[in-house]
Design an enzyme around this catalytic site. Sequence first.
Site, PDB file in Angstrom:
ATOM      1  N   ASP A 196      -4.705  18.240 -15.655  1.00 45.31           N
ATOM      2  CA  ASP A 196      -5.013  16.864 -16.067  1.00 45.31           C
ATOM      3  C   ASP A 196      -4.626  16.773 -17.550  1.00 45.31           C
ATOM      4  O   ASP A 196      -5.255  17.376 -18.414  1.00 45.31           O
ATOM      5  CB  ASP A 196      -6.510  16.618 -15.837  1.00 45.31           C
ATOM      6  CG  ASP A 196      -6.968  15.235 -16.287  1.00 45.31           C
ATOM      7  OD1 ASP A 196      -6.300  14.620 -17.143  1.00 45.31           O
ATOM      8  OD2 ASP A 196      -8.029  14.782 -15.805  1.00 45.31           O
ATOM      9  N   ARG A 222       0.824  -1.230   0.000  1.00 46.62           N
ATOM     10  CA  ARG A 222       0.000   0.000   0.000  1.00 46.62           C
ATOM     11  C   ARG A 222       0.848   1.266   0.000  1.00 46.62           C
ATOM     12  O   ARG A 222       0.365   2.341  -0.357  1.00 46.62           O
ATOM     13  CB  ARG A 222      -0.965  -0.005   1.202  1.00 46.62           C
ATOM     14  CG  ARG A 222      -1.829   1.252   1.289  1.00 46.62           C
ATOM     15  CD  ARG A 222      -2.998   1.134   2.264  1.00 46.62           C
ATOM     16  NE  ARG A 222      -2.619   0.555   3.530  1.00 46.62           N
ATOM     17  CZ  ARG A 222      -2.019   1.224   4.531  1.00 46.62           C
ATOM     18  NH1 ARG A 222      -1.771   2.522   4.408  1.00 46.62           N
ATOM     19  NH2 ARG A 222      -1.686   0.622   5.650  1.00 46.62           N
ATOM     20  N   TYR A 277     -13.611  16.983 -17.010  1.00 49.66           N
ATOM     21  CA  TYR A 277     -14.042  15.590 -16.908  1.00 49.66           C
ATOM     22  C   TYR A 277     -15.171  15.491 -15.867  1.00 49.66           C
ATOM     23  O   TYR A 277     -15.084  16.085 -14.789  1.00 49.66           O
ATOM     24  CB  TYR A 277     -12.839  14.738 -16.498  1.00 49.66           C
ATOM     25  CG  TYR A 277     -13.174  13.285 -16.331  1.00 49.66           C
ATOM     26  CD1 TYR A 277     -13.471  12.500 -17.444  1.00 49.66           C
ATOM     27  CD2 TYR A 277     -13.223  12.698 -15.079  1.00 49.66           C
ATOM     28  CE1 TYR A 277     -13.800  11.161 -17.294  1.00 49.66           C
ATOM     29  CE2 TYR A 277     -13.541  11.361 -14.922  1.00 49.66           C
ATOM     30  CZ  TYR A 277     -13.837  10.601 -16.039  1.00 49.66           C
ATOM     31  OH  TYR A 277     -14.158   9.284 -15.883  1.00 49.66           O
ATOM     32  N   LYS A 318      -6.156   5.525 -19.891  1.00 47.71           N
ATOM     33  CA  LYS A 318      -6.352   5.955 -21.275  1.00 47.71           C
ATOM     34  C   LYS A 318      -5.067   5.737 -22.093  1.00 47.71           C
ATOM     35  O   LYS A 318      -4.640   4.610 -22.229  1.00 47.71           O
ATOM     36  CB  LYS A 318      -6.819   7.418 -21.284  1.00 47.71           C
ATOM     37  CG  LYS A 318      -7.883   7.742 -20.216  1.00 47.71           C
ATOM     38  CD  LYS A 318      -9.187   6.982 -20.420  1.00 47.71           C
ATOM     39  CE  LYS A 318     -10.144   7.079 -19.239  1.00 47.71           C
ATOM     40  NZ  LYS A 318     -10.509   8.411 -18.807  1.00 47.71           N
TER      41      LYS A 318
END
Length: 382
Positions: A171, A45, A99, A196
Site C-alpha cells: 500500500d 461496472r 492502516y 489521498k
Amino acid sequence: MSTLDTRSVHAGEPDPRVEGAVTLPIFQSATYTHEDPEAPPRYIRYNNTPNHEALHEKLAALTETESTLVTASGMAAISSTLLSLLDAGDHLVAPRSLYGGTLDLFDDLLPRFEVEHTLVAEDTPDAWTAAVQPNTKVLYAESIANPLLEVPDLVAMIDFAETQNLVAVIDNTFASPVNLRPAELGFDVILHSATKYLGGHSDLAAGVVAGPDDLLDDVRYTTKLLGGMLDPHACFLLHRSLKTLGVRVRQQNETAQAVAETLARHDAVDQVRYPGLSSHPDHERAKALLDGFGGMVSFDLVPDADVNAFFEALSLPIRAPSLGGVETLITQPIHTSHKNVDRAVREELGITERFVRLSVGLEGREDLSDDLSTALDASLDV
Ligand SMILES: *Cc1c(COP(=O)(O)O)cnc(C)c1O
C-alpha cells in the site's frame, strides 16, 4: 515519455482529442452500443468506459506497471486484491503498523473465508522467517506507516518474499508515486487509496490496484463480482487531479520538511516524527528509498503543554481525518486511526493524548509554520 510530470499530463489522453476537447469529457453513460457480438461489452461496472480506460493508462504510466484498475475506494482496492490472491486455507504476513481498515479486514473479514494472518512486530529478516508458514502466500506492506511514519526495510522484505515465493503487495498511499515507485523494488501489486494524494483535493473516494496484467485480470474479475467500480464522474475528478500530482506532492514534501524543522525547534514540542529529519529512526533508509519524505508530520507536545489550547489557537489546519489534500489537516490519532487500539499498545508506541498528526497541504510554508508556532506558544501560556 520521460518524467513523471510529463507522463501525468499526457499519458492516456485520447489521440485525436474527443471533438477537439483538450480535457477528456465525462462519459456519464452506464452502457454502450454492442454491435459486434464478438467484442467484449462496455458496461459501467466492468470499469471499461472511455473515462476508465484513459485513467488506467495514465495510472500505469505513473506507477510504472503493466496494468492498473481503479476502484470505488482504497478499501475496495485492498479487499478486491486480497480476495483475488488468497484462497481458503491461505495465510499472509504483514508488519504490525498498518492502516486501521486493513487490520480490521484481516481480523474480521478474511477469517470468514478461512484466510489467516500473522503480524510481525520487528522489522528484521528473522522476525519475518519466524512468521512464515507452509501456507503463507502473501506478504503485505505499507511504504510509510501511520502515524509514526516508519519506513520499513522494503528491500529486505522483497528479498524475503522472493526466497519464500510470496506475492509481495504494498500500500503506497502515503508515499505516492512521486516519492516511491515500489514496482522498481520488485513489489508485485501496488495499492493506493486515491482518496489521498492521487485525488489530492479531499473531494473524491477512489482506489488503485497496479501490477502485471495476468494478476490484474483476477482483480478485475473480483471487482466485477463485488461491484466496487469507480463512477465515471469520480474517474474524471481523479484524472484531472493526476495532472498536478508532481507539483502538489513536491510542494508538500518541501513544506512538511520546513514545518517539521520549525516544530523541532519549539519548546512546546517533545519529539517530531518526520522521515526527513535526521532524528527519525528510519531517516537513512528513507533517504535511500524515497525521492521525497512526504507530506505527513507527527509530533507530540511536552507534558506541560495544553493540547486543547494548542488546537483552539490554530487557524489554518482543519481538524479532520484523512490526508493528502490541499488543506492542511490535523488529528489526534487516539481519537481517529488508533481509537480502537488497546491503550497499553498505544502508549508503548508513544501515541498519547499529546500526540498529533499533520497532513501538510498547499498553504504557504511561512504561514503554516507561523500559525503552528503561535498555537504552540498558546499551549504553554495556560
Ligand atoms: C485511507 C487509507 C486507506 C483506505 O482508503 P479509502 O479510500 O478510505 O478506502 C488505505 N490505506 C491507507 C494507507 C490509507 O491512508
